[in-house]
Write a protein that holds these residues in place. Structure first.
Motif, PDB file in Angstrom:
ATOM      1  N   LEU A 551       4.783   1.173  -5.975  1.00  0.00           N
ATOM      2  CA  LEU A 551       4.076  -0.021  -5.517  1.00  0.00           C
ATOM      3  C   LEU A 551       3.699  -0.847  -6.738  1.00  0.00           C
ATOM      4  O   LEU A 551       2.967  -0.385  -7.618  1.00  0.00           O
ATOM      5  N   ILE A 552       4.188  -2.057  -6.768  1.00  0.00           N
ATOM      6  CA  ILE A 552       3.888  -2.969  -7.859  1.00  0.00           C
ATOM      7  C   ILE A 552       2.869  -3.979  -7.354  1.00  0.00           C
ATOM      8  O   ILE A 552       3.170  -4.814  -6.508  1.00  0.00           O
ATOM      9  N   GLY A 553       1.626  -3.877  -7.862  1.00  0.00           N
ATOM     10  CA  GLY A 553       0.560  -4.742  -7.384  1.00  0.00           C
ATOM     11  C   GLY A 553      -0.159  -4.145  -6.205  1.00  0.00           C
ATOM     12  O   GLY A 553      -0.277  -4.785  -5.160  1.00  0.00           O
ATOM     13  N   ALA A 554      -0.639  -2.914  -6.332  1.00  0.00           N
ATOM     14  CA  ALA A 554      -1.188  -2.172  -5.191  1.00  0.00           C
ATOM     15  C   ALA A 554      -2.694  -2.334  -5.030  1.00  0.00           C
ATOM     16  O   ALA A 554      -3.317  -1.633  -4.257  1.00  0.00           O
ATOM     17  N   ARG A 555      -3.281  -3.270  -5.753  1.00  0.00           N
ATOM     18  CA  ARG A 555      -4.736  -3.407  -5.725  1.00  0.00           C
ATOM     19  C   ARG A 555      -5.255  -4.029  -4.433  1.00  0.00           C
ATOM     20  O   ARG A 555      -6.358  -3.723  -3.963  1.00  0.00           O
ATOM     21  N   GLY A 556      -4.475  -4.905  -3.805  1.00  0.00           N
ATOM     22  CA  GLY A 556      -4.948  -5.681  -2.661  1.00  0.00           C
ATOM     23  C   GLY A 556      -5.089  -4.872  -1.386  1.00  0.00           C
ATOM     24  O   GLY A 556      -4.755  -3.684  -1.328  1.00  0.00           O
ATOM     25  N   TYR A 557      -5.594  -5.551  -0.353  1.00  0.00           N
ATOM     26  CA  TYR A 557      -5.833  -4.893   0.928  1.00  0.00           C
ATOM     27  C   TYR A 557      -4.542  -4.350   1.538  1.00  0.00           C
ATOM     28  O   TYR A 557      -4.512  -3.247   2.096  1.00  0.00           O
ATOM     29  N   THR A 558      -3.459  -5.109   1.427  1.00  0.00           N
ATOM     30  CA  THR A 558      -2.189  -4.644   1.992  1.00  0.00           C
ATOM     31  C   THR A 558      -1.721  -3.378   1.294  1.00  0.00           C
ATOM     32  O   THR A 558      -1.284  -2.411   1.936  1.00  0.00           O
ATOM     33  N   GLY A 559      -1.808  -3.373  -0.037  1.00  0.00           N
ATOM     34  CA  GLY A 559      -1.416  -2.190  -0.779  1.00  0.00           C
ATOM     35  C   GLY A 559      -2.239  -0.974  -0.397  1.00  0.00           C
ATOM     36  O   GLY A 559      -1.702   0.132  -0.237  1.00  0.00           O
ATOM     37  N   GLN A 560      -3.528  -1.165  -0.197  1.00  0.00           N
ATOM     38  CA  GLN A 560      -4.397  -0.050   0.193  1.00  0.00           C
ATOM     39  C   GLN A 560      -3.990   0.521   1.552  1.00  0.00           C
ATOM     40  O   GLN A 560      -3.959   1.739   1.751  1.00  0.00           O
ATOM     41  N   ASN A 561      -3.669  -0.353   2.483  1.00  0.00           N
ATOM     42  CA  ASN A 561      -3.266   0.124   3.810  1.00  0.00           C
ATOM     43  C   ASN A 561      -1.902   0.807   3.770  1.00  0.00           C
ATOM     44  O   ASN A 561      -1.676   1.794   4.470  1.00  0.00           O
ATOM     45  N   LEU A 562      -1.000   0.301   2.942  1.00  0.00           N
ATOM     46  CA  LEU A 562       0.315   0.932   2.825  1.00  0.00           C
ATOM     47  C   LEU A 562       0.180   2.323   2.194  1.00  0.00           C
ATOM     48  O   LEU A 562       0.871   3.267   2.598  1.00  0.00           O
ATOM     49  N   ILE A 563      -0.713   2.460   1.241  1.00  0.00           N
ATOM     50  CA  ILE A 563      -0.956   3.766   0.621  1.00  0.00           C
ATOM     51  C   ILE A 563      -1.431   4.776   1.662  1.00  0.00           C
ATOM     52  O   ILE A 563      -0.987   5.924   1.705  1.00  0.00           O
ATOM     53  N   LYS A 564      -2.327   4.357   2.550  1.00  0.00           N
ATOM     54  CA  LYS A 564      -2.816   5.256   3.607  1.00  0.00           C
ATOM     55  C   LYS A 564      -1.680   5.695   4.526  1.00  0.00           C
ATOM     56  O   LYS A 564      -1.622   6.850   4.936  1.00  0.00           O
ATOM     57  N   LEU A 565      -0.787   4.759   4.854  1.00  0.00           N
ATOM     58  CA  LEU A 565       0.325   5.098   5.734  1.00  0.00           C
ATOM     59  C   LEU A 565       1.306   6.055   5.057  1.00  0.00           C
ATOM     60  O   LEU A 565       1.797   7.002   5.677  1.00  0.00           O
ATOM     61  N   ILE A 566       1.585   5.817   3.785  1.00  0.00           N
ATOM     62  CA  ILE A 566       2.507   6.698   3.060  1.00  0.00           C
ATOM     63  C   ILE A 566       1.898   8.090   2.894  1.00  0.00           C
ATOM     64  O   ILE A 566       2.611   9.099   2.894  1.00  0.00           O
ATOM     65  N   ASP A 567       0.575   8.155   2.772  1.00  0.00           N
ATOM     66  CA  ASP A 567      -0.101   9.439   2.585  1.00  0.00           C
ATOM     67  C   ASP A 567       0.152  10.398   3.751  1.00  0.00           C
ATOM     68  O   ASP A 567       0.150  11.618   3.574  1.00  0.00           O
ATOM     69  N   THR A 568       0.362   9.856   4.953  1.00  0.00           N
ATOM     70  CA  THR A 568       0.609  10.711   6.125  1.00  0.00           C
ATOM     71  C   THR A 568       2.073  10.703   6.557  1.00  0.00           C
ATOM     72  O   THR A 568       2.411  11.302   7.572  1.00  0.00           O
ATOM     73  N   HIS A 569       2.911  10.016   5.808  1.00  0.00           N
ATOM     74  CA  HIS A 569       4.328   9.931   6.158  1.00  0.00           C
ATOM     75  C   HIS A 569       5.033  11.220   5.719  1.00  0.00           C
ATOM     76  O   HIS A 569       4.892  11.653   4.574  1.00  0.00           O
ATOM     77  N   PRO A 570       5.815  11.833   6.607  1.00  0.00           N
ATOM     78  CA  PRO A 570       6.419  13.127   6.267  1.00  0.00           C
ATOM     79  C   PRO A 570       7.536  13.058   5.224  1.00  0.00           C
ATOM     80  O   PRO A 570       7.859  14.077   4.610  1.00  0.00           O
ATOM     81  N   TYR A 571       8.127  11.877   5.012  1.00  0.00           N
ATOM     82  CA  TYR A 571       9.301  11.818   4.144  1.00  0.00           C
ATOM     83  C   TYR A 571       9.145  10.841   2.989  1.00  0.00           C
ATOM     84  O   TYR A 571      10.111  10.547   2.292  1.00  0.00           O
ATOM     85  N   LEU A 572       7.942  10.308   2.783  1.00  0.00           N
ATOM     86  CA  LEU A 572       7.699   9.398   1.682  1.00  0.00           C
ATOM     87  C   LEU A 572       6.613   9.948   0.760  1.00  0.00           C
ATOM     88  O   LEU A 572       5.664  10.600   1.225  1.00  0.00           O
ATOM     89  N   GLU A 573       6.750   9.661  -0.525  1.00  0.00           N
ATOM     90  CA  GLU A 573       5.693   9.989  -1.473  1.00  0.00           C
ATOM     91  C   GLU A 573       5.653   8.910  -2.543  1.00  0.00           C
ATOM     92  O   GLU A 573       6.662   8.294  -2.872  1.00  0.00           O
ATOM     93  N   ILE A 574       4.457   8.650  -3.044  1.00  0.00           N
ATOM     94  CA  ILE A 574       4.274   7.619  -4.056  1.00  0.00           C
ATOM     95  C   ILE A 574       4.552   8.225  -5.431  1.00  0.00           C
ATOM     96  O   ILE A 574       4.012   9.279  -5.785  1.00  0.00           O
ATOM     97  N   SER A 575       5.384   7.543  -6.189  1.00  0.00           N
ATOM     98  CA  SER A 575       5.667   8.001  -7.556  1.00  0.00           C
ATOM     99  C   SER A 575       4.930   7.170  -8.592  1.00  0.00           C
ATOM    100  O   SER A 575       4.521   7.690  -9.642  1.00  0.00           O
ATOM    101  N   HIS A 576       4.756   5.868  -8.325  1.00  0.00           N
ATOM    102  CA  HIS A 576       4.085   4.980  -9.274  1.00  0.00           C
ATOM    103  C   HIS A 576       3.293   3.918  -8.518  1.00  0.00           C
ATOM    104  O   HIS A 576       3.734   3.439  -7.458  1.00  0.00           O
ATOM    105  N   VAL A 577       2.138   3.561  -9.062  1.00  0.00           N
ATOM    106  CA  VAL A 577       1.387   2.397  -8.601  1.00  0.00           C
ATOM    107  C   VAL A 577       1.022   1.568  -9.818  1.00  0.00           C
ATOM    108  O   VAL A 577       0.613   2.116 -10.849  1.00  0.00           O
ATOM    109  N   SER A 578       1.197   0.275  -9.684  1.00  0.00           N
ATOM    110  CA  SER A 578       0.961  -0.599 -10.833  1.00  0.00           C
ATOM    111  C   SER A 578      -0.078  -1.651 -10.505  1.00  0.00           C
ATOM    112  O   SER A 578       0.037  -2.358  -9.493  1.00  0.00           O
ATOM    113  N   SER A 579      -1.105  -1.726 -11.375  1.00  0.00           N
ATOM    114  CA  SER A 579      -2.127  -2.755 -11.237  1.00  0.00           C
ATOM    115  C   SER A 579      -2.783  -2.964 -12.597  1.00  0.00           C
ATOM    116  O   SER A 579      -3.277  -2.011 -13.198  1.00  0.00           O
ATOM    117  N   ARG A 580      -2.754  -4.189 -13.040  1.00  0.00           N
ATOM    118  CA  ARG A 580      -3.336  -4.474 -14.353  1.00  0.00           C
ATOM    119  C   ARG A 580      -4.829  -4.199 -14.361  1.00  0.00           C
ATOM    120  O   ARG A 580      -5.364  -3.607 -15.289  1.00  0.00           O
TER     121      ARG A 580
END
Length: 871
Positions: A551-580
């Motif tokens: 996720l490039i630019g994960a600081r915003g509200y959309t990024g936060q909600n996408l992180i929650k969805l990926i956290d419970t997704h059986p086949y996805l995992e986060i490898s990197h998040v980028s935020s200055r």
């Protein structure tokens, strides 16, 4: 046609003048002021459809009941025609309404309101109520266990005291509620039913009705009062006997033969005890014996079905009984579709493969005489019969041929439905649906052609997978492959298929030359159209390998909600998040791994891409910032990674390198094969989904969208649009013209729109109020709703509602709700309301849909399954 509606809520009856015409006398507020006006039933309903009834010296305005009706009916045409039907008989023959005891306890105000509407438009139903739940409660309070045999309450003298008390109290409650809102009603607790003991040794004080005294009922209606009855009966010697209320209602129906019999209950119909689903239709001739053998058909349900069966045996075959909820009373009475469970005798359907199999040639001739071409003298019955002798055909019909369908089966050709002829009775009793279902069992694919002005065009749309319009005719089909559709359209375009399907003048219920319900021709830009979903969800994905998301630019509200969805997704995992701003901090809300924010630069992204460390890149950046990151990924060359951009940067791409990722409207297979996907905007998603089904009916203008979003749509960076103090008790309009979403909606739909955004004081959720200009008189509210239901059939994240949805109900949900479907009085504009959560389906949830499609997962994988909002 006699159609009986059995309701657990009250039915409506018509009050006639001595000349037989229904006369409505009320004070109407008509623009200029108060006028006293008599409305005769054969006048247009529109004469009083937009008025406000003023009940002089009454504390309750009947305006609410009129609004309640208008919000539930399909069209003014239906209401007007059913009023004419109801007033075609004497007032006491309008309806018998049996009200369940639970309705009086739980929905007394709703019941009184429904009856008040009927009363104020001059309809006088015969209302009979039960009191079962109240009796049981009183008996339990006295320590007496209710006893039943075969669904009949054993009534000893002590129980009879309770029964009599309950009937008196509940009768008085209903009469008082009606009188309080200005409805004259008369309690009739005895003197109507004569009876003898049903079986004194077995049931004690339970009666079998031997006669009905009509005088008290007729006297009440003649005096202008609604008769409110109990089911207590008397022996010749004056002994009170308890009678089941359903049985008593049936006896009233036998005596008065009303147009409607309605049973009102809290369940709104008969529930299948095995599946838990409401039964829509019961055809007694075909289903009764098997139904009575079902393990869940027992006690009161068994008795109710048996009594209705016995009742209908003594009434015309066109009669029917409806069991509905009180809230559906107007829909049952004033629309073609009805509500709840419809029970009718029905007919067994017969299919034939030759003319010799028709036992009664005169019956066949009568059915064919409904054909408009034959009526107009363009063809004859004899010539058509001769034609049938030379072709391979199969006909379908009920025993009296109220409905006749003929399918031509040509070798190497798609079977064609050549005739579909129905009487009014056939349409009103849904025999047409039974016939069509029988055809579908025999023919896996079918085509047919209908004139665009056919009165039942919406019905034909509902039965098809797709349609194609040309020169006032519409080609329909179902069950065809894409290649077969193309060939069929080519033949139709060359006029090689044949003439229009003849459905007959009687096919439109209460049709007239002034009342056209046909759809107009499709516009050139979309000559190929479908009313069932042309882009259904793909089958469940098979790729179960783990995929890594950056996720490039994960600081915003959309990024936060996408992180929650990926956290419970059986086949996805986060490898990197980028935020200055958050560099070095732990990623919160993610539990699969310990992830720390980094500040990835283009050279870092290039290295990760070269090493194949990322499967999906999600660009959650502000508009105008994304391009350098995309360019550096492109510079690596042939890779297998997928890019999804949440900004507007690539929504207008013309290079064909990017795919617009709105799965419900765009080709899912294209999205699944894409490597670069532009995620639609939140406002734009809801607006497109809300407008798209009517795109071919827009005329004389362009849609206008009034959009209001919660302040989360303004992002996390402080601004006036997310200043909660400024927003308190306030609504802020912004970007009054040329908003980026206006351009996005217009370009994707191929239709210019006007869009004005606003921000409100709630946090998340969007509400659109959309005005769409349409051809005058082309569509009714109900037809429009049917178009939407057909178009989005199978879409798990789109809900179609009869009511205008509320933004508070969509907040935190993952779908879109579309409702309202209000057509103005000039019949050239429809108003539709759509709601969406801007952070979820408007952004993160839609992004996850696109990820799933692009990676070969099931489209809804990882999206909570509790998100369906019921219409």
């Amino acid at each position: 046609m006699l159609r009986l509606a059995v309701l657990n809520k009250p039915l409506v009856t018509a009050t006639a003048t001595r000349t037989g015409a229904l006369r409505l006398t009320s004070r109407l507020r008509l623009r200029g002021g108060l006028l006293s006006k008599s409305v005769v039933a054969n006048c247009s309903f529109s004469d009083y459809g937009n008025t406000s009834f003023v009940a002089s010296s009454r504390s309750y305005s009947t305006k609410s009941t009129v609004v309640q009706l208008l919000n539930n009916i399909g069209s003014k045409r239906e209401v007007e025609q059913y009023l004419k039907l109801f007033t075609s008989v004497s007032s006491q023959q309008f309806a018998v309404i049996k009200v369940g005891g639970a309705i009086i306890t739980q929905q007394l105000d709703e019941l009184a309101s429904c009856l008040a509407f009927l009363y104020h438009v001059g309809l006088y139903p015969i209302v009979l109520h039960g009191t079962g739940p109240q009796i049981n409660e009183l008996l339990e309070n006295e320590g007496v266990e209710p006893e039943y045999i075969d669904g009949i309450r054993i009534t000893n003298p002590k129980t009879m005291q309770v029964v009599r008390k309950c009937f008196s109290e509940q009768n008085l409650r209903l009469v008082t509620a009606l009188e309080r809102i200005g409805v004259h009603s008369r309690p009739i607790t005895a003197g109507v039913f004569q009876a003898e003991y049903l079986n004194k040794e077995k049931y004690d004080l339970v009666g079998k009705i031997t006669g009905v005294n009509k005088s008290p009922i007729e006297a009440a209606i003649t005096a202008g009062y609604l008769p409110i009855l109990t089911s207590l009966a008397e022996t010749p010697s004056g002994q009170l006997l308890n009678v089941n209320a359903d049985v008593a209602a049936g006896e009233l129906a036998r005596e008065f033969e009303p147009l409607k019999i309605v049973y009102l209950n809290e369940k709104g119909g008969i529930i299948n005890g095995s599946t838990g689903e409401k039964i829509s239709i019961i055809n007694l001739d075909e289903e009764y014996e098997d139904l009575m053998k079902e393990s869940w058909v027992k006690y009161g349900t068994k008795l109710k079905i048996k009594e209705i069966h016995d009742l209908l045996q003594h009434l015309p075959r066109s009669s029917s009984v409806a069991i509905i909820n009180v809230d559906d009373l107007q829909k049952e009475l004033f629309t073609d579709s009805g509500a709840g469970t419809l029970i009718r005798r029905g007919y067994k359907l017969i299919s034939r493969n030759s003319l010799k199999e028709f036992g009664n040639p005169d019956l066949l001739r009568s059915a064919l005489l409904r054909d408009p071409e034959i009526k107009a003298g363009k063809s004859s019955v004899a010539s058509y019969l001769k034609f049938l002798e030379s072709v391979d055909f199969k006909s379908y019909g009920d025993e009296p041929l109220e409905v006749l369908a003929i399918v031509l089966n040509k070798d190497g050709k798609v079977p064609k439905l050549d005739k579909f002829l129905s009487s009014k009775t056939g349409w009103l009793n849904n025999v047409t649906d039974n016939i069509f279902n029988s055809i579908k069992k025999d023919f896996k694919s079918l085509c047919w052609i209908v004139d665009e002005n056919d009165g039942n065009l919406a019905w034909y749309f509902s039965k098809s997978d797709g349609s194609f319009s040309k020169n006032g005719q519409i080609l329909f089909w179902y069950g065809l492959k894409t290649s077969e559709v193309a060939e069929l359209i080519k033949e139709f375009d060359n006029s090689a298929i044949g003439s229009s399907l003849s459905s007959g003048n009687e096919s439109g219920v209460f049709s007239s030359s002034q009342q056209k319900r046909g759809f107009h021709s499709m516009k050139k830009r979309r000559r190929y159209a479908t009313t069932t979903n042309p882009n259904p969800p793909l089958k469940e994905g098979k790729n179960h390998s783990k995929k890594k998301v950056a996720l490039i630019g994960a600081r915003g509200y959309t990024g936060q909600n996408l992180i929650k969805l990926i956290d419970t997704h059986p086949y996805l995992e986060i490898s990197h998040v980028s935020s200055r701003e958050l560099e070095g901090q732990k990623l919160k809300g993610y539990n699969k791994n310990n992830i720390v924010y980094s500040n990835l630069q283009p050279e870092d992204i290039k290295r990760l891409e070269e090493n194949n460390e990322v499967d999906i890149w999600v660009m959650a950046l502000p508009n105008g910032v994304c391009k350098p990151f995309v360019d550096v990924i492109d510079s690596v060359g042939n890779t297998n990674s997928t890019i999804i951009d949440l900004s507007a940067d690539y929504r207008f791409d013309t290079s064909k390198n990017w795919v617009y990722g709105l799965p419900e409207l765009n080709n899912r297979a294209t999205i699944a094969n894409a490597k670069k996907i532009s995620n639609p905007g939140c406002y734009a998603t809801a607006a497109q989904v809300a407008i798209a089904p009517l795109i071919d009916f827009i005329e004389n203008g362009k849609p206008s969208i009034f959009g209001v979003s919660g302040y989360s749509g303004a992002g996390t960076k402080p601004s006036p649009k997310n200043d909660t103090e400024l927003l308190a008790n306030n609504l802020i309009p912004y970007s009054l013209t040329d908003h980026v979403h206006e351009r996005e909606i217009s370009s994707q739909l191929g239709q210019q729109v006007d869009f004005t955004p606003h921000v409100a004081q709630w946090f998340q959720g969007i509400s659109h109020t959309i005005n769409i200009p349409i051809k005058k008189g082309s569509l009714t509210s109900r037809e429009i709703r049917n178009i939407y239901q057909d178009r989005y059939q199978g879409e798990q994240l789109i809900t179609i509602s009869g009511e205008a949805p509320l933004v508070k109900d969509i907040s935190g949900k993952h779908g879109i709700v579309i409702g309202g479907f209000a057509v103005n009085s000039n019949e050239d504009r429809v108003v539709i309301v759509a709601t969406i959560d801007n952070l979820l389906k408007g952004a993160a949830t839609q992004c996850l849909q696109n990820i799933n499609l692009s990676q070969g997962f099931g489209e809804y994988e990882g999206i909570p399954d509790d998100t369906v909002i019921r219409g």
